[in-house]
Write a protein that holds these residues in place. Structure first.
Motif, mmCIF file in Angstrom:
data_model
loop_
_atom_site.group_PDB
_atom_site.id
_atom_site.type_symbol
_atom_site.label_atom_id
_atom_site.label_comp_id
_atom_site.label_asym_id
_atom_site.label_seq_id
_atom_site.Cartn_x
_atom_site.Cartn_y
_atom_site.Cartn_z
ATOM 1 N N TRP A 185 0.770 -1.236 0.000
ATOM 2 C CA TRP A 185 0.000 0.000 0.000
ATOM 3 C C TRP A 185 0.804 1.290 0.000
ATOM 4 O O TRP A 185 0.229 2.356 -0.145
ATOM 5 N N PHE A 186 2.085 1.268 0.270
ATOM 6 C CA PHE A 186 2.791 2.520 0.485
ATOM 7 C C PHE A 186 3.792 2.851 -0.625
ATOM 8 O O PHE A 186 4.384 1.969 -1.224
ATOM 9 N N GLY A 187 3.967 4.154 -0.846
ATOM 10 C CA GLY A 187 4.986 4.638 -1.774
ATOM 11 C C GLY A 187 6.290 4.879 -1.046
ATOM 12 O O GLY A 187 6.509 4.403 0.053
ATOM 13 N N ASP A 188 7.204 5.715 -1.647
ATOM 14 C CA ASP A 188 8.527 5.905 -1.054
ATOM 15 C C ASP A 188 8.935 7.369 -0.884
ATOM 16 O O ASP A 188 10.028 7.642 -0.400
ATOM 17 N N ARG A 203 0.486 3.925 -9.346
ATOM 18 C CA ARG A 203 1.274 4.306 -10.520
ATOM 19 C C ARG A 203 1.195 5.808 -10.784
ATOM 20 O O ARG A 203 2.067 6.364 -11.446
ATOM 21 N N SER A 204 0.155 6.439 -10.241
ATOM 22 C CA SER A 204 0.034 7.892 -10.356
ATOM 23 C C SER A 204 0.906 8.543 -9.286
ATOM 24 O O SER A 204 0.708 8.306 -8.085
ATOM 25 N N ALA A 205 1.857 9.349 -9.715
ATOM 26 C CA ALA A 205 2.761 9.997 -8.760
ATOM 27 C C ALA A 205 2.004 10.918 -7.809
ATOM 28 O O ALA A 205 2.300 10.980 -6.608
ATOM 29 N N ALA A 206 1.020 11.646 -8.331
ATOM 30 C CA ALA A 206 0.245 12.561 -7.490
ATOM 31 C C ALA A 206 -0.517 11.799 -6.403
ATOM 32 O O ALA A 206 -0.577 12.217 -5.245
ATOM 33 N N TYR A 207 -1.091 10.663 -6.784
ATOM 34 C CA TYR A 207 -1.823 9.841 -5.805
ATOM 35 C C TYR A 207 -0.882 9.325 -4.723
ATOM 36 O O TYR A 207 -1.169 9.402 -3.530
ATOM 37 N N ALA A 208 0.279 8.779 -5.145
ATOM 38 C CA ALA A 208 1.226 8.218 -4.178
ATOM 39 C C ALA A 208 1.735 9.279 -3.222
ATOM 40 O O ALA A 208 1.918 9.027 -2.028
ATOM 41 N N VAL A 209 1.950 10.504 -3.712
ATOM 42 C CA VAL A 209 2.488 11.578 -2.872
ATOM 43 C C VAL A 209 1.446 12.088 -1.884
ATOM 44 O O VAL A 209 1.739 12.337 -0.716
ATOM 45 N N GLY A 249 -6.334 -3.930 -1.589
ATOM 46 C CA GLY A 249 -4.956 -3.513 -1.339
ATOM 47 C C GLY A 249 -4.162 -3.351 -2.615
ATOM 48 O O GLY A 249 -3.373 -2.411 -2.757
ATOM 49 N N VAL A 250 -4.389 -4.267 -3.566
ATOM 50 C CA VAL A 250 -3.683 -4.173 -4.846
ATOM 51 C C VAL A 250 -4.100 -2.906 -5.593
ATOM 52 O O VAL A 250 -3.270 -2.188 -6.164
#
Length: 737
Positions: free
Chosen positions: A31-34, A87-93, A77-78
């Motif tokens: 679930w998490f980005g970096d 995959r969307s940078a805005a969503y992950a941020v 979760g997937v």
């Protein structure tokens, strides 16, 4: 509810909502980005809301294709993770910033600790010793045979194929994982399939506990071996000794304290908040001590839960047969995977035991296997044929010189008096005694596995008698009063309401019961107010649909006297029998035929007829109606306590007028449930609410019906092997009315 399940229930109330949200967060690797960004409490609430909305929405969708909830949670979760939306940078941020990972990790740890603790609380550890040979053999072989075969395959692949180093190292772990049959996963899976207290479900849950213990034994051996090799034998002995001390603390500290709290909580009273607080503090302390001595906090949380008493201290009762088709179903169920396996995979990934690629493959395989199990089980395990009897089990086909087997279902002490009055009127005698099974139906609370067991009276009486003891004592006094004419056997059935009918029907089938008595879902209380329960209504409908014998739904309007035949000077008990025609009405008349030999019973048969057809039915059914009525009328002339009346009615209003005229003239009114279609029955059916008791039964059970009499609505046996027409039988009639 038994007092020793109260502590469990209160702990579950505190932790269940937390577990349902945070326990699944252990799969947070999806679930998490970096990217490091700021984190805030509103964002945490947004994350939790998204998780709940996605998982519940998907579960509502997947239910239509027979998928368990764990599938919708993994897919959610997937979708929320880096594979889809991530995959969307805005969503992950903006939605899952890495700085929030620390707080979510902490919440996930505590949530999973609560989750596994409650699983431990709901697990009966003694079932390992009292489950019998069959579950023991299935559990042991079900773990070690796949473990040995998977280990052999892993050995062959490692030595005869050129594999990547990461894959080679993880093969032995995959062998352990695929051999695991987790009891928490099996229990939740069976609950969703509504098979928890079925014959197959009981066997699967008992076997999975045995398999779980085998798994943890192997894990313990592997840990001890690894410590000995990596460090020293002294270190391994020290870790083992520390674990033993912790278990001793559970035995001499936690368990006695929990039992003391139970003994000091009277039935019907809530558990004190201080007890709940102490339990939760003990959970955190034991989790910390587990990490200190080198044991996973989740393991200590589960073991702590095992030492907290679960629901009523009962054992499981299993039947002897397992057909081949059911054996395939059992094997499929025992391969179910869920939160336990997912938690293991995430832990391996966090500790770099497996890489990202292996983790993804194993999660997908878990998803595919679990998704295929439900439709396969539903296809193989046909619940509709489980309660088919091979002989006629009706009062009409019951011989006068053999015992009458009755199963009385009880929910609360309020149901007892009406049932005792009915049994007293049933004329237990030396020639035809009553073999009575009393089943106290209890909602499953505070344990994962349902139970159905026989109960005996305790020699040492406690200060507070449980509701079950009060119920059973009343029936044992009834047995003493009819010494030699009534034999009472007492049972407890603890299960979810959705599958409670399994306990009723399986016990009726096992005891070769002729007649089941079950309370109506509406209860009349002081002041004329009526309380209704939809869960009990569904239970009654399921029993009526699946019972292997005849069934009577007993409507108690709260005007019961003490059992009249137990009093020093018994009064006359007035019974009215309403006869319109059909198999169910003939069953009622057969029951009345048993009653009129009792000198304290007055029976009035009201036969309804009309210039037009009053009920539908075949010519054969009409002939049977005529025969049984003729026999009853003949006996009515010989017996002064039996009377016969004919009521001419033109339409539904005429029937209602007759029913209202007898509102307070009788103590018990008996009528059949089903009547074949006719214009008169259609007119009556328009005025009723649900129709579950038939046109006449629902009219008598209506709130605006002012009668004070109890009502027994009877359905003749509908499930018989090889019988398509309920009017048909090789033995049409075995009693003389």
């Amino acid at each position: 509810m038994s007092t020793d399940s109260k502590l469990t229930q209160e702990v579950m109330k505190v932790g269940s909502s937390t577990c349902s949200i945070f326990g699944r967060l252990n799969s947070r690797g999806i679930w998490f980005g970096d990217d490091p960004l700021d984190f805030s409490l509103p964002l945490l609430l947004l994350q939790l809301s998204l998780i709940c909305i996605f998982s519940r929405s998907l579960h509502a969708l997947f239910k239509n294709i027979d998928q368990p909830s764990v599938v919708s949670q993994i897919v959610a979760g997937v979708i929320l993770g880096p594979s889809v939306l991530g995959r969307s940078a805005a969503y992950a941020v903006k939605v899952f910033p890495p700085k929030g990972k620390i707080l979510l990790d902490t919440l996930a740890v505590f949530g999973l600790m609560l989750f596994v603790f409650l699983l431990g609380v709901k697990t009966d550890p003694t079932i390992f010793f009292k489950s019998g040979k069959r579950p023991l053999a299935i559990g042991i072989l079900g773990f070690f045979v796949p473990y040995a075969l998977a280990g052999l395959v892993a050995f062959v692949l490692n030595h005869f194929l050129s594999l990547d180093h990461d894959i080679s190292n993880v093969l032995h772990l995959v062998a352990v994982l695929q051999s695991l049959t987790s009891f928490p996963v099996i229990a939740s899976f069976l609950a969703e399939l509504k098979l928890l207290n079925s014959e197959l479900g009981r066997l699967a849950s008992c076997s999975s506990i045995v398999s779980d213990m085998c798994h943890w034994f192997i894990v313990a051996v592997r840990i001890a071996t690894r410590l000995t090799i990596a460090r020293s034998l002294r270190t391994a002995i020290g870790a083992t000794f520390s674990t033993v001390l912790l278990v001793i603390f559970f035995v001499v500290g936690i368990r006695p304290a929990a039992l003391w709290a139970i003994r000091n909580t009277p039935e019907g009273k809530p558990v004190k908040e201080i007890y709940i607080s102490v339990v939760l503090i003990a959970l955190l302390f034991c989790g910390f001590m587990g990490e200190v001595i080198g044991i996973n906090a989740f393991i200590t949380s589960f073991v702590l839960g095992l030492f907290i008493p679960d629901g009523p201290p009962l054992g499981a009762a299993l039947v002897e047969r397992m057909p081949l088709r059911d054996a395939f179903s059992l094997g499929i169920i025992m391969n179910s995977k869920g939160i336990t396996e997912l938690a293991i995979l995430v832990r391996w990934k966090e500790h770099n035991v497996i890489n990202e690629e292996c983790f993804t493959i194993l999660v997908i395989s878990l998803l595919i296997v679990t998704g295929a199990i439900t439709p396969l089980t539903n296809a193989l395990y046909d619940t509709s044929k489980r309660f088919l009897a091979y002989k006629r089990r009706t009062i009409l086909h019951h011989r006068n010189d053999e015992e009458l087997r009755i199963l009385a279902c009880i929910h609360t002490t309020d149901n007892v008096r009406a049932v005792l009055n009915l049994l007293s009127a049933s004329n237990p005698s030396k020639e035809s005694p009553i073999n009575l099974a009393v089943l106290h139906l209890i909602k499953l609370v505070g344990r994962a596995s349902p139970l159905l067991i026989a109960c005996v009276s305790r020699e040492n009486k406690s200060q507070y008698s449980t509701q079950s003891e009060q119920i059973f004592n009343a029936f044992r006094k009834f047995e003493q009063h009819y010494s030699g004419h009534v034999i009472v056997h007492c049972y407890k059935g603890i299960s979810p309401y959705a599958t409670m009918h399994n306990d009723v029907c399986s016990l009726a089938l096992e005891k070769r019961t002729t007649f089941i008595v079950i309370p109506f879902h509406k209860q009349w209380v002081i002041g004329g107010r009526v309380e209704s329960s939809n869960t009990l209504r569904h239970l009654n409908n399921n029993v009526l649909d699946k019972a292997p014998c005849s069934v009577g739904v007993l409507i108690d309007r709260g005007n019961q006297r003490k059992p009249w035949s137990i009093l020093g000077q018994p009064s006359m008990y007035r019974v009215a029998v309403l006869f319109f025609g059909g198999a169910d009405d003939r069953e009622v008349l057969a029951y009345a035929g048993r009653m009129y030999d009792d000198h304290n019973v007055l029976i009035t048969l009201l036969r309804f007829y009309s210039s037009s057809e009053i009920v539908g039915g075949t010519a054969r059914s009409k002939i049977l109606d005529t025969e049984i009525l003729s026999q009853f009328r003949l006996n009515a002339f010989r017996n002064q306590r039996v009377s016969y009346q004919e009521e001419m009615v033109m339409d539904g209003n005429g029937v209602l007028a007759v029913l209202r005229s007898m509102e307070n003239a009788y103590d018990l009114v008996m009528v059949g449930r089903r009547h074949q279609d006719s214009q008169l029955m259609s007119d009556l059916g328009k005025c009723i609410e649900h129709g579950e008791l038939g046109a006449i039964g629902d009219t008598l059970a209506a709130k605006d019906f002012r009668g004070a009499a109890s009502v027994l609505v009877v359905q003749q046996q509908t499930k018989l092997w090889g019988l398509n027409d309920p009017e048909d039988s090789t033995r049409l009639r075995r009693v003389n009315i």
